[in-house]
Design an enzyme around this catalytic site. Structure first.
Site, PDB file in Angstrom:
ATOM      1  N   ARG A  34      10.417   5.199   6.050  1.00 24.43           N
ATOM      2  CA  ARG A  34       9.669   5.467   4.817  1.00 24.43           C
ATOM      3  C   ARG A  34       9.436   4.206   3.999  1.00 24.43           C
ATOM      4  O   ARG A  34       9.507   4.224   2.784  1.00 24.43           O
ATOM      5  CB  ARG A  34      10.413   6.499   3.980  1.00 24.43           C
ATOM      6  CG  ARG A  34      10.535   7.831   4.668  1.00 24.43           C
ATOM      7  CD  ARG A  34      11.122   8.870   3.768  1.00 24.43           C
ATOM      8  NE  ARG A  34      11.285  10.131   4.474  1.00 24.43           N
ATOM      9  CZ  ARG A  34      11.967  11.149   3.997  1.00 24.43           C
ATOM     10  NH1 ARG A  34      12.535  11.068   2.816  1.00 24.43           N
ATOM     11  NH2 ARG A  34      12.064  12.269   4.703  1.00 24.43           N
ATOM     12  N   CYS A  35       9.159   3.124   4.678  1.00 26.32           N
ATOM     13  CA  CYS A  35       8.983   1.812   4.053  1.00 26.32           C
ATOM     14  C   CYS A  35       7.511   1.434   4.116  1.00 26.32           C
ATOM     15  O   CYS A  35       6.798   1.848   5.027  1.00 26.32           O
ATOM     16  CB  CYS A  35       9.840   0.795   4.827  1.00 26.32           C
ATOM     17  SG  CYS A  35       9.700  -0.907   4.283  1.00 26.32           S
ATOM     18  N   GLY A  36       7.062   0.646   3.168  1.00 21.40           N
ATOM     19  CA  GLY A  36       5.704   0.134   3.224  1.00 21.40           C
ATOM     20  C   GLY A  36       5.448  -0.699   4.464  1.00 21.40           C
ATOM     21  O   GLY A  36       4.296  -0.880   4.871  1.00 21.40           O
ATOM     22  N   LEU A  37       6.514  -1.197   5.084  1.00 19.02           N
ATOM     23  CA  LEU A  37       6.384  -2.008   6.304  1.00 19.02           C
ATOM     24  C   LEU A  37       6.524  -1.184   7.586  1.00 19.02           C
ATOM     25  O   LEU A  37       6.422  -1.728   8.680  1.00 19.02           O
ATOM     26  CB  LEU A  37       7.425  -3.133   6.285  1.00 19.02           C
ATOM     27  CG  LEU A  37       7.329  -4.093   5.097  1.00 19.02           C
ATOM     28  CD1 LEU A  37       8.493  -5.062   5.093  1.00 19.02           C
ATOM     29  CD2 LEU A  37       6.010  -4.834   5.096  1.00 19.02           C
ATOM     30  N   THR A  38       6.730   0.127   7.454  1.00 18.27           N
ATOM     31  CA  THR A  38       6.917   0.990   8.622  1.00 18.27           C
ATOM     32  C   THR A  38       5.792   0.860   9.644  1.00 18.27           C
ATOM     33  O   THR A  38       6.052   0.936  10.856  1.00 18.27           O
ATOM     34  CB  THR A  38       7.123   2.454   8.186  1.00 18.27           C
ATOM     35  OG1 THR A  38       8.287   2.502   7.343  1.00 18.27           O
ATOM     36  CG2 THR A  38       7.336   3.386   9.369  1.00 18.27           C
TER      37      THR A  38
END
Length: 164
Positions: A34-38
């Site tokens: 659930r990360c912006g970098l996922t």
């Protein structure tokens, strides 16, 4: 102690070690769903597909220490990674990468310097380490460096095992 000797638990609950990949180049990554970098999972999977036959294995280490961005169970993480990103590379069980509960693999990896000479704590999700076929970490890339960036690919190319 070698990275190869440190006990791990795979995402499916089975005991393992990185020694299972001895003789291969590794790209170790602390991941989160659930990360912006996922979306970096896309590049990681492409590297796995492109270089697997030449001796690379990408290994993901889910971590919930950065903004609670990996809250799921092992089953939820596995389902998300395979359904959303088609991940085929091995995933380990959830670990801590910093602090008193830091997993021993990340105690070793934290000592590796990045391109600017900085070692120490993991800064965020999706940091990457290239490990040579003898189990020696040789490069570290911070979170915002894309998996398929020229510098990551060059580091992987440098340590791929020689063809038999």
């Amino acid at each position: 102690m070698s990275l190869y000797d440190i006990p791990l638990t795979a995402l499916d609950g089975q005991g393992t070690t990185l020694g299972a990949y001895a003789g291969r180049a590794l790209l170790l990554v602390n991941v989160a769903s659930r990360c912006g970098l996922t979306p970096q999972y896309v590049g990681l999977e492409r590297l796995q597909e492109e270089y697997a036959e030449r001796g690379l294995t990408v290994v993901g280490f889910p971590c919930n220490q950065f903004g609670g961005q990996e809250p799921g169970t092992a089953e939820e993480i596995q389902e998300f990674c395979s359904a959303t990103y088609g991940v085929t590379f091995p995933m380990m069980g959830k670990v801590e990468v910093n602090g008193p509960g830091r997993h021993a693999v990340f105690t070793e990896l934290a000592q590796v310097e990045d391109a600017s000479g900085e070692a120490g704590d993991v800064g965020w999700n999706f940091e990457k380490w290239v490990v040579d076929p003898s189990g020696e970490p040789v490069a570290r890339f911070r979170s915002r460096v894309e998996p398929e960036s020229a510098e990551v690919v060059a580091a992987i190319e440098r340590v791929l095992p020689s063809p038999a």
